[in-house]
Design an enzyme around this catalytic site. Structure first.
Site, PDB file in Angstrom:
ATOM      1  N   ASP A  90      64.672  93.822  48.063  1.00  0.00           N
ATOM      2  CA  ASP A  90      65.229  93.830  46.717  1.00  0.00           C
ATOM      3  C   ASP A  90      66.310  94.904  46.664  1.00  0.00           C
ATOM      4  OD1 ASP A  90      63.975  96.257  46.518  1.00  0.00           O
ATOM      5  OD2 ASP A  90      62.483  95.631  45.065  1.00  0.00           O
ATOM      6  N   SER A  91      66.981  95.016  45.544  1.00  0.00           N
ATOM      7  CA  SER A  91      68.150  95.893  45.491  1.00  0.00           C
ATOM      8  C   SER A  91      67.822  97.281  44.959  1.00  0.00           C
ATOM      9  CB  SER A  91      69.197  95.268  44.575  1.00  0.00           C
ATOM     10  OG  SER A  91      68.680  95.175  43.255  1.00  0.00           O
ATOM     11  N   GLY A  92      66.605  97.476  44.520  1.00  0.00           N
ATOM     12  CA  GLY A  92      66.257  98.744  43.893  1.00  0.00           C
ATOM     13  C   GLY A  92      66.488  98.721  42.398  1.00  0.00           C
ATOM     14  N   GLY A  93      67.189  97.707  41.906  1.00  0.00           N
ATOM     15  CA  GLY A  93      67.513  97.643  40.476  1.00  0.00           C
ATOM     16  C   GLY A  93      66.264  97.651  39.618  1.00  0.00           C
ATOM     17  N   PHE A  94      65.357  96.753  39.904  1.00  0.00           N
ATOM     18  CA  PHE A  94      64.163  96.653  39.068  1.00  0.00           C
ATOM     19  C   PHE A  94      63.356  97.941  39.085  1.00  0.00           C
ATOM     20  CE2 PHE A  94      59.680  95.602  38.426  1.00  0.00           C
ATOM     21  CZ  PHE A  94      59.751  95.009  37.177  1.00  0.00           C
ATOM     22  N   ASP A 144      71.199  94.714  40.144  1.00  0.00           N
ATOM     23  CA  ASP A 144      71.290  94.129  38.805  1.00  0.00           C
ATOM     24  C   ASP A 144      70.841  95.106  37.735  1.00  0.00           C
ATOM     25  OD1 ASP A 144      68.723  94.069  39.845  1.00  0.00           O
ATOM     26  OD2 ASP A 144      68.137  92.277  38.737  1.00  0.00           O
ATOM     27  N   GLN A 228      70.462  87.207  35.067  1.00  0.00           N
ATOM     28  CA  GLN A 228      69.843  87.985  33.998  1.00  0.00           C
ATOM     29  C   GLN A 228      70.096  87.267  32.672  1.00  0.00           C
ATOM     30  OE1 GLN A 228      67.727  90.328  34.186  1.00  0.00           O
ATOM     31  NE2 GLN A 228      67.899  90.930  36.341  1.00  0.00           N
ATOM     32  N   GLY A 256      64.535  89.488  35.751  1.00  0.00           N
ATOM     33  CA  GLY A 256      64.313  89.825  34.348  1.00  0.00           C
ATOM     34  C   GLY A 256      63.290  88.954  33.660  1.00  0.00           C
ATOM     35  N   ASP A 306      57.653  86.310  44.611  1.00  0.00           N
ATOM     36  CA  ASP A 306      57.035  87.529  45.149  1.00  0.00           C
ATOM     37  C   ASP A 306      56.306  88.206  44.013  1.00  0.00           C
ATOM     38  OD1 ASP A 306      59.616  88.814  43.895  1.00  0.00           O
ATOM     39  OD2 ASP A 306      58.264  90.472  44.324  1.00  0.00           O
ATOM     40  N   CYS A 344      38.119  78.712  51.076  1.00  0.00           N
ATOM     41  CA  CYS A 344      39.178  79.545  51.668  1.00  0.00           C
ATOM     42  C   CYS A 344      38.949  79.762  53.158  1.00  0.00           C
ATOM     43  CB  CYS A 344      39.245  80.884  50.944  1.00  0.00           C
ATOM     44  SG  CYS A 344      40.576  81.955  51.540  1.00  0.00           S
ATOM     45  N   CYS A 346      40.431  82.400  54.824  1.00  0.00           N
ATOM     46  CA  CYS A 346      40.868  83.750  55.184  1.00  0.00           C
ATOM     47  C   CYS A 346      39.749  84.510  55.896  1.00  0.00           C
ATOM     48  CB  CYS A 346      41.341  84.525  53.957  1.00  0.00           C
ATOM     49  SG  CYS A 346      40.011  85.308  53.025  1.00  0.00           S
ATOM     50  N   CYS A 349      36.678  85.384  53.671  1.00  0.00           N
ATOM     51  CA  CYS A 349      35.827  84.266  53.261  1.00  0.00           C
ATOM     52  C   CYS A 349      35.117  83.595  54.426  1.00  0.00           C
ATOM     53  CB  CYS A 349      36.654  83.244  52.479  1.00  0.00           C
ATOM     54  SG  CYS A 349      37.233  83.907  50.899  1.00  0.00           S
ATOM     55  N   HIS A 375      42.495  88.187  51.042  1.00  0.00           N
ATOM     56  CA  HIS A 375      42.084  86.914  50.446  1.00  0.00           C
ATOM     57  C   HIS A 375      43.097  86.482  49.386  1.00  0.00           C
ATOM     58  CE1 HIS A 375      39.938  83.786  48.356  1.00  0.00           C
ATOM     59  NE2 HIS A 375      40.151  84.456  47.237  1.00  0.00           N
TER      60      HIS A 375
END
Lengths: 412, 412
Positions: A90-94, A144, A228, A256, A306, A344, A346, A349, A375
């Site tokens: 990510d860009s670090g914006g959030f 952003d 945005q 956003g 994500d 499941c 995993c 499980c 899990h």
């Protein structure tokens, strides 16, 4: 090298295949978050065994620790983390906009205070590009300006327009980096030295250890823009228009959302955007989500997701099941020899009885956190796999409706 | 089913093979400690991959949480933990004597306060046998009276003699359990109900899940006595004599060492006991140790060790290397692409660069704790394997001397 092949659609739902320098991602797909270059508590091998095809690294966190210059000197994020598959940063914006404490936004960028040591730092569109370039992700995200989920029209407009202006700068800087026209990574519009640690380490020398591979191919990285516009349909449309004018792009992110607005609003925005998003371009809904959010997003045309909810819930002992969530600490699990989720595949499980998983949380052993995190990741990854199968088979709508009905019958 | 085959000796050092119901242990061997039925932060598969052949469970901790009745109802400690190899449980004696706060010792047993909920509980020789029987370990340890490392002769004498009297009671109770003469597990001399949770769960029913295996063979468990006597050679000899009179035994433990006495004193006690310990019986030195302690113990005839130092140090970021210990948090590791220990074959050393392991500790990700714990366990397990190889080859003394020289050149 950056290609998206759309294989099937079912209503708005789409199944495709995204080809990146480090591998291919069959979509729709959930992307676990490796905040600090590690999916909390899990090894790269754990995450791969859970079926994840791509992971996300946080530019803000990696810039602070260990610093992109350290990662670069060690051969890039793939070698650093030993995750050899596709990676997005990510860009670090959030993160910067979510920081408590001082942050000052102006047209140049954002000044913020490090949550680690309190020092003041500045992040700009160019700086975000430089950091992500140094990290060496397959996909870099544009820097952003995120506004809160309840932001009024004027504020959302300001953030949306600034995001477009910053996109120009991101694109220009990324082109310089890609073309090798930049001799030195910078963090400003006018070529100041890069923020972060200076290059303290020599470039990693080859060795015969497995984690020091032969030098990578020359860095290939693509840049994705972020839409945005808050919860305002008109702004969202203008954001998309402005973004497409600046294209073409190999992928488009919707930012956003999932920042405090009601879920029906998020669904409406996705429905508003869907018809005008380029059909052959993958769509990434940032920061989403929980199991039901994945299916709701897929039904509205999203290809990539994500979210930290899988691991955060796992660490707190909340496991997702097809019948809703469950508290692994619950007294009802004491002594149970049943699997956590009989459907499941995993590690948690297929290996451990519920009674043992509960015991791990009771005695506060970190193995419990790891197993339930694993899990939950497997749960979301498999949900993507299942959705894909049903889209390809033309049975997505009915399956999704029934899945959500069963899931909501007991929990969320 | 409980056999020890002595394969070679070199001076006092011995290489053998211990056959138990759940598998064979090639000795000398280090046994990781699974305090709560889990080696802190590690899965049973992790521990198996580190080469461990046998693990230890803590009776005191498992009695408090989840309670032996829960473990029994879930099919025993092997099914509960998914560790399918040999398992030994301590008797709770050491833990109870190490507890802060109230504990009252009398001839019947020990009254103590749970560190979990502050409730008062009682542990007796019979109770310790019942709990370990319910847990279903391969090897149960006798309930002993441990005294501090600096205990004067009179106190050490009292503890040693009481340990012998308690051994009689442990042996009698264990015989009842083994012969099926006890219909109900008890915790006292006169048949009071067992301490701990009542049986809340039905016996686990078979299922097709991997962790619910077909019912085990009827429980086969052996009882090992513990020698006491503090740091006093005469008491240690009398403890051994009294213990042998009560035999025969399939193994003998040396307790009450590594509890504050100087290391040369521990070495002297081991040398005092060695000639009189039965040659064909495995010797287990409890609560030891650090890497150098293993080699010093092996040189003095010890076959089996356990200690939490490997995982405790690992969680604190201290890794053992052939050249001494290292702080994984150290600034010197920043950006390093070297392996933690180039001579090690563990997951941490073959997968990750030092700079990444350091980063995990800096950002406080639990993956770091797990990886360094795993390395330290592998380090001790491999030290046992190496010692065994050199004993079999007749080269133990020289190898051990050189190993210790190199290890002590930088650290301890």
């Amino acid at each position: 090298m950056f290609e998206f092949h759309l294989e099937a659609t079912r209503g708005l739902a789409r199944a495709g295949r995204l080809t990146l320098p480090h591998g291919t991602v069959a979509t729709p797909a959930f992307m676990p978050v490796g905040t600090h270059g590690v999916v909390r508590g899990l090894s790269a091998a754990d995450v791969a065994r859970a079926g994840a095809q791509i992971i996300l690294g946080n530019t803000y966190h990696l810039h602070l620790r260990p610093g992109e210059s350290v990662v670069r000197a060690m051969g890039g994020l793939h070698r650093f983390t030993t995750w050899s598959g596709p990676m997005l940063t990510d860009s670090g914006g959030f993160q910067v906009f979510s920081l408590e404490g001082l942050r000052r936004i102006d047209e140049d960028g954002v000044e913020f205070q490090s949550h680690v040591d309190g020092t003041y730092r500045r992040l700009t569109p160019e700086g975000a590009m430089d950091i992500q370039w140094a990290l060496g992700a397959d996909i870099a995200m544009a820097f952003d300006h995120v506004v809160p989920g309840q932001a009024p029209h004027a504020l959302a407009l300001e953030g949306m327009e600034r995001t477009l202006r910053w996109l120009d700068r991101c694109k220009a800087r990324h082109a310089e980096l890609t073309d090798g026209r930049s001799d030195e990574l910078t963090n400003g519009r006018s070529g100041e030295p890069a923020i972060g640690d200076p290059l303290e380490q020599p470039i990693a020398r080859p060795s015969d250890r497995p984690f020091v591979r032969s030098p990578d191919r020359p860095l290939a990285q693509t840049l994705w823009p972020i839409l945005q516009g808050g919860t305002h349909d008109d702004l969202r449309r203008r954001s998309l228009e402005g973004t497409l004018e600046r294209g073409p792009w190999t992928g488009i992110a919707i930012g956003g959302l999932s920042v405090g607005e009601p879920k029906p609003v998020m669904h409406r925005i996705l429905e508003t955007l869907a018809p005008d998003l380029p059909r052959e371009t993958p769509r990434y809904l940032m920061g989403v989500g929980f199991p039901a959010d994945l299916l709701e997003g897929i039904a509205r045309g999203v290809d990539l997701f994500d979210c930290v909810a899988a691991t955060r819930n796992g660490r707190h002992g909340t496991a997702w099941l097809p019948t809703g969530r469950i508290n692994v600490r619950g007294a009802g699990l004491k002594g149970s020899t049943e699997p956590l989720d009989p459907e499941c595949d995993c590690e948690a499980c297929t290996t451990y009885p519920r009674g043992y998983l509960r015991h791990l949380f009771v005695v506060e052993d970190m193995l419990g956190l790891r197993l339930v995190s694993l899990h939950n990741i497997r749960f979301l990854v498999r949900l993507g796999e299942q959705a894909r199968g049903h889209i390809l088979a033309g049975t997505f709508d009915g399956w999704s409706r029934e899945w959500l009905r069963r899931y909501h019958a007991r929990g969320t």
